[in-house]
Design a protein around this motif. Structure first.
Motif, PDB file in Angstrom:
ATOM      1  N   ALA A 142      23.432 -26.768   7.625  1.00 13.95           N
ATOM      2  CA  ALA A 142      22.124 -27.473   8.038  1.00 13.95           C
ATOM      3  C   ALA A 142      22.660 -28.960   8.393  1.00 13.95           C
ATOM      4  O   ALA A 142      22.350 -29.511   9.106  1.00 13.95           O
ATOM      5  CB  ALA A 142      21.186 -27.317   7.074  1.00 13.95           C
ATOM      6  N   GLU A 143      23.346 -29.509   7.130  1.00 11.02           N
ATOM      7  CA  GLU A 143      23.712 -30.829   7.113  1.00 11.02           C
ATOM      8  C   GLU A 143      24.777 -31.144   8.419  1.00 11.02           C
ATOM      9  O   GLU A 143      24.719 -32.107   9.021  1.00 11.02           O
ATOM     10  CB  GLU A 143      24.202 -31.437   5.765  1.00 11.02           C
ATOM     11  N   CYS A 144      25.528 -30.086   8.649  1.00  8.02           N
ATOM     12  CA  CYS A 144      26.626 -30.314   9.520  1.00  8.02           C
ATOM     13  C   CYS A 144      25.999 -30.176  10.830  1.00  8.02           C
ATOM     14  O   CYS A 144      26.331 -31.215  11.763  1.00  8.02           O
ATOM     15  CB  CYS A 144      27.626 -29.356   9.494  1.00  8.02           C
ATOM     16  N   GLY A 200      26.737 -25.306  16.319  1.00 10.78           N
ATOM     17  CA  GLY A 200      26.794 -24.116  15.839  1.00 10.78           C
ATOM     18  C   GLY A 200      27.681 -23.726  14.932  1.00 10.78           C
ATOM     19  O   GLY A 200      28.196 -24.464  14.475  1.00 10.78           O
ATOM     20  N   VAL A 201      28.045 -22.400  15.133  1.00  9.80           N
ATOM     21  CA  VAL A 201      29.191 -21.722  14.106  1.00  9.80           C
ATOM     22  C   VAL A 201      29.907 -20.708  15.039  1.00  9.80           C
ATOM     23  O   VAL A 201      29.437 -20.000  15.758  1.00  9.80           O
ATOM     24  CB  VAL A 201      28.442 -21.202  12.779  1.00  9.80           C
ATOM     25  N   ALA A 261      23.758 -19.683  11.377  1.00 11.63           N
ATOM     26  CA  ALA A 261      23.335 -20.138  12.492  1.00 11.63           C
ATOM     27  C   ALA A 261      21.862 -20.418  12.265  1.00 11.63           C
ATOM     28  O   ALA A 261      21.405 -21.520  12.907  1.00 11.63           O
ATOM     29  CB  ALA A 261      23.785 -19.102  13.473  1.00 11.63           C
ATOM     30  N   ILE A 262      21.120 -19.588  11.743  1.00 12.23           N
ATOM     31  CA  ILE A 262      19.777 -19.676  11.441  1.00 12.23           C
ATOM     32  C   ILE A 262      19.466 -20.840  10.547  1.00 12.23           C
ATOM     33  O   ILE A 262      18.433 -21.576  11.020  1.00 12.23           O
ATOM     34  CB  ILE A 262      19.005 -18.400  10.847  1.00 12.23           C
ATOM     35  N   ALA A 263      20.150 -21.128   9.699  1.00 15.31           N
ATOM     36  CA  ALA A 263      20.104 -22.311   9.017  1.00 15.31           C
ATOM     37  C   ALA A 263      20.290 -23.373   9.720  1.00 15.31           C
ATOM     38  O   ALA A 263      19.645 -24.680   9.638  1.00 15.31           O
ATOM     39  CB  ALA A 263      20.973 -22.440   7.750  1.00 15.31           C
ATOM     40  N   MET A 264      21.123 -23.658  10.640  1.00 11.17           N
ATOM     41  CA  MET A 264      21.445 -24.656  11.557  1.00 11.17           C
ATOM     42  C   MET A 264      20.280 -24.899  12.660  1.00 11.17           C
ATOM     43  O   MET A 264      19.839 -25.763  12.938  1.00 11.17           O
ATOM     44  CB  MET A 264      22.822 -24.576  12.600  1.00 11.17           C
TER      45      MET A 264
END
Length: 284
Positions: free
Chosen positions: A144-146, A159-160, A173-176
């Motif tokens: 999330a911080e990224c 994203g990831v 991805a959901i946390a992002m």
């Protein structure tokens, strides 16, 4: 002997350009009196000398030499990051619509890519990769911080991608997605990883015995459906993903028609095991 002196003088002349070559990062940020590359190398050499008195184990001679020569190539190439050179080379070819930088483990490196790519005026997509059981950048930043840092730096899509299968990557991805308002991407590998071993390259199967770990097309299609429901904007795949995975995902996402051609022979006689065994399944 004269040729050697000529070569030496030519080298010194080229190295002398570093006294007039201003540091690009300073210039880009509008610093009134940007230091030159030679200034930087000189100060770094002094730091190497001082470090020897603070840490007796340091090879001072080697450190000073490295400080003095590490920027010498910039006399010919200019003060650029590797990203600058890569981006400029692709711009010279032409036809670039957006930049995609992916598989970053260091957040700092990803931020540098975003900075240099945004300077071209084109949209930028950047994705991180996480190999740990508790996902984090190599500096220790959680996903999330990224995402927040990259979005704040100007990335249009964050994203990831890679390393993790869908079960491990979609939660990242959901946390992002919950951390930012910008577009979010998710591109897992098409291999079955676990919570205990989320990185497919860490498995003893890697690289030549991965076939038993490969996911079925329907599993990747199910990932695509779940990602869309979770609000992920850019849904893709990475290593191990082949045409059948992409086609099944595209059908679920409405990018391809879901109707399939008839599998039964018009003769009424079975022409395949699909007919002979009475199957009715479709791809998705």
């Amino acid at each position: 002997m004269g040729q050697h002196w000529d070569a030496l003088l030519d080298f010194l002349e080229q190295a002398g350009r570093l006294k007039r070559l201003r540091r690009k990062g300073w210039v880009d940020r509008g610093v009134a009196a940007p230091e030159s590359v030679a200034d930087h190398s000189y100060r770094l050499a002094l730091l190497a000398l001082l470090a020897g008195s603070l840490h007796p184990g340091i090879d001072v001679s080697r450190a000073v030499i490295l400080a003095l020569v590490h920027d010498l190539p910039e006399a010919l190439a200019g003060d650029q990051t590797p990203f600058d050179r890569q981006l400029e080379a692709m711009l010279d070819v032409g036809g670039i619509d957006l930049w995609v930088g992916e598989t970053f483990s260091y957040l700092g490196e990803a931020l540098l890519f975003v900075e240099r790519a945004k300077a071209t005026g084109l949209p930028v997509m950047v994705t991180m990769s996480f190999e740990q059981v508790e996902p984090a950048s190599y500096e220790g930043h959680p996903p999330a911080e990224c995402a927040r840092r990259l979005a704040d730096a100007g990335a249009d899509i964050v994203g990831v991608n890679c390393l993790n299968g869908p079960e491990q990557q979609l939660p990242i991805a959901i946390a992002m997605r919950e951390a930012v308002d910008t577009y979010v991407a998710c591109q897992p590998v098409a291999y079955r990883t676990t919570a205990e071993m989320p990185d497919f390259t860490a498995w003893p199967n890697f690289p030549y015995a991965l076939s038993p770990m490969q996911l079925a097309r329907g599993e990747m299609a199910e990932f695509a459906r779940r990602a869309r429901e979770a609000g992920i904007h850019v849904i893709g795949s990475c290593c191990g993903s082949v045409a059948e995975h992409v086609r099944a995902m595209a059908k679920v996402l409405g990018k391809l028609p879901t109707e399939e051609r008839p599998w039964r022979s018009p003769t009424g006689k079975p022409m395949s095991g699909y007919e002979y065994r009475g199957h009715t399944e479709t791809e998705v």
